[in-house]
Enzyme design. Structure first.
Site, PDB file in Angstrom:
ATOM      1  N   ARG A  78       0.839  -1.213   0.000  1.00 42.65           N
ATOM      2  CA  ARG A  78       0.000   0.000   0.000  1.00 42.65           C
ATOM      3  C   ARG A  78       0.863   1.248   0.000  1.00 42.65           C
ATOM      4  O   ARG A  78       0.565   2.233  -0.700  1.00 42.65           O
ATOM      5  CB  ARG A  78      -0.931   0.018   1.216  1.00 42.65           C
ATOM      6  CG  ARG A  78      -1.992  -1.064   1.175  1.00 42.65           C
ATOM      7  CD  ARG A  78      -2.817  -1.090   2.434  1.00 42.65           C
ATOM      8  NE  ARG A  78      -1.962  -1.322   3.593  1.00 42.65           N
ATOM      9  CZ  ARG A  78      -2.255  -0.981   4.834  1.00 42.65           C
ATOM     10  NH1 ARG A  78      -3.396  -0.372   5.115  1.00 42.65           N
ATOM     11  NH2 ARG A  78      -1.433  -1.235   5.822  1.00 42.65           N
ATOM     12  N   ASN A 118      -5.990  -2.763   2.568  1.00 47.38           N
ATOM     13  CA  ASN A 118      -5.891  -4.210   2.745  1.00 47.38           C
ATOM     14  C   ASN A 118      -7.287  -4.785   2.950  1.00 47.38           C
ATOM     15  O   ASN A 118      -8.075  -4.258   3.728  1.00 47.38           O
ATOM     16  CB  ASN A 118      -5.038  -4.560   3.970  1.00 47.38           C
ATOM     17  CG  ASN A 118      -3.551  -4.479   3.700  1.00 47.38           C
ATOM     18  OD1 ASN A 118      -3.107  -4.446   2.561  1.00 47.38           O
ATOM     19  ND2 ASN A 118      -2.776  -4.461   4.765  1.00 47.38           N
TER      20      ASN A 118
END
Length: 93
Positions: free
Chosen positions: A21, A40
């Site tokens: 990320r 996530n």
């Protein structure tokens, strides 16, 4: 100037716990002009939502599919839509 679009991509593989990320946010900022987030998911995938010019979203998608990402990307599923707005920059969620 290309039209603004919304890209929603689900990235599967070994993409959690490896900084995926963070690197996705960094790539979005490097490309510039993108708003959205990387998140996530409970099933091990990462969801990426990006809004901006079509060519910039295409560049982010290409990087997600074939770029030098952390971890291992086994595949990316994407959908295209009209932008919804409401994002402040590109966030990690």
């Amino acid at each position: 100037m290309s039209e603004d679009v919304r890209l929603v991509a689900w990235v599967r593989g070994h993409v959690q716990g490896v900084g995926f990320r963070w690197f996705t946010r960094a790539k979005a900022l490097e490309i510039g002009g993108l708003q959205g987030f990387a998140l996530n998911l409970g099933d091990g995938r990462v969801q990426v939502v990006a809004e901006g010019a079509r060519d910039r979203c295409d560049r982010l998608l290409e990087w997600l599919q074939d770029g030098d990402t952390p971890g291992r990307v086994d595949g990316v599923t994407e959908i295209w839509d009209t932008p919804r707005g409401g994002y402040d920059g590109f966030a990690i969620r």
